[in-house]
Design an enzyme around this catalytic site. Structure first.
Site, short mmCIF file in Angstrom:
data_model
loop_
_atom_site.label_atom_id
_atom_site.label_comp_id
_atom_site.label_asym_id
_atom_site.label_seq_id
_atom_site.Cartn_x
_atom_site.Cartn_y
_atom_site.Cartn_z
N SER A 138 0.84 -1.19 0.00
CA SER A 138 0.00 0.00 0.00
C SER A 138 0.87 1.25 0.00
CB SER A 138 -0.88 0.01 1.26
OG SER A 138 -1.56 1.25 1.41
N TYR A 148 -1.73 -0.70 10.52
CA TYR A 148 -1.94 -1.06 9.11
C TYR A 148 -0.76 -0.56 8.29
CZ TYR A 148 -4.09 -1.48 4.50
OH TYR A 148 -4.35 -1.80 3.19
#
Length: 256
Positions: A138, A148
């Site tokens: 990501s 995350y």
């Protein structure tokens, strides 16, 4: 004919990988938790493209289930030519507000699964002298935004290191680093993204087409779209105190 194994195959970017790989003639091994959705997708791809599709239900937070997937991806008798580590997981809110078991589950899916399956695939592919691994990371991996972001940072850096280790072996490793992507990821995570402008969103089919093109070129880090290429370049060049300041208070995932 090539065989690809895709984790998190029933939704979002993983499903799009499965669809495009089947369309180009690859046989598939589809991994996800929900058997009904796996079977439905497998039937669809068999009927539409005439490829062989194996269904492998697995919860990647379960070590026994993870072991079965690792055994399959490392099989000598039934080789996997392309591994797509795509399975997703996200938690809403801040790290200290979460139950640690939930954080461990997220880590298991986003980071440990990538480690374990890349190890199994990397060894088998190295011995054959060919293959490719795609680890879906990501743009969040370049900032400082909760666990995350931290888990995805592991994926990106790990992929870069493994790519260097396998250089010259015939095996490539690509970290795919998308930004906001139109999938069901954020809805399933119960994250309201309605205030984001449309121009920041990526289209999953285009993202996967571009990613597969980068894999074919042996690119180590694939960042889709000019917008996110600029964002990643800025994050890499910016002083870390500035990156932390910009990221402060943001604890939501930024990719699907």
């Amino acid at each position: 004919m090539s065989t690809a194994l895709v984790t998190g195959a029933t939704a979002g970017i993983g499903r799009e990988f499965a669809v495009q790989l089947a369309a180009r003639g690859d046989d598939l091994v589809l991994v996800a938790r929900e058997v009904t959705r796996l079977e439905a997708l497998a039937d669809e791809l068999r009927a539409r493209h005439g490829v062989e599709v194996e269904v492998l239900p697995a919860d990647l937070t379960d070590r026994e289930a993870m072991g079965r997937v690792a055994e399959r991806v490392g099989s000598v008798e039934r080789p996997v030519d392309l591994l797509v580590n795509n399975a997703g997981f996200s938690l809403k809110g801040a790290f200290l507000d979460h139950n640690i078991a939930d954080e461990e589950a997220q880590f298991d899916v986003l980071a440990r699964a990538v480690l374990v399956l890349s190890h199994a695939a990397g060894r088998a592919m190295r011995d054959r002298g060919r293959g490719a691994i795609v680890n879906v990371s990501s743009v969040a991996s370049f900032i400082a935004s909760g666990t995350y972001s931290a888990d995805k940072a592991f994926v990106t850096v790990f992929s870069e290191g493994l790519a260097a280790e396998l250089a010259g072996s015939g095996v490539t490793v690509t970290a795919l680093c998308p930004g906001f992507t139109h999938t069901e990821f954020h809805e399933r995570a119960d994250v309201d993204m309605s205030r984001l402008p449309e121009f920041v969103w990526l289209d999953a089919p285009r993202l996967v087409r571009d990613a597969l093109a980068d894999v074919a070129k042996g690119k180590v880090v694939s960042v889709p779209s000019p917008l996110y290429k600029v964002a990643v370049a800025a994050a890499r060049l910016a002083p870390r105190p500035l990156v932390r300041a910009v990221s402060k208070g943001a604890h939501r995932p930024s990719a699907g």
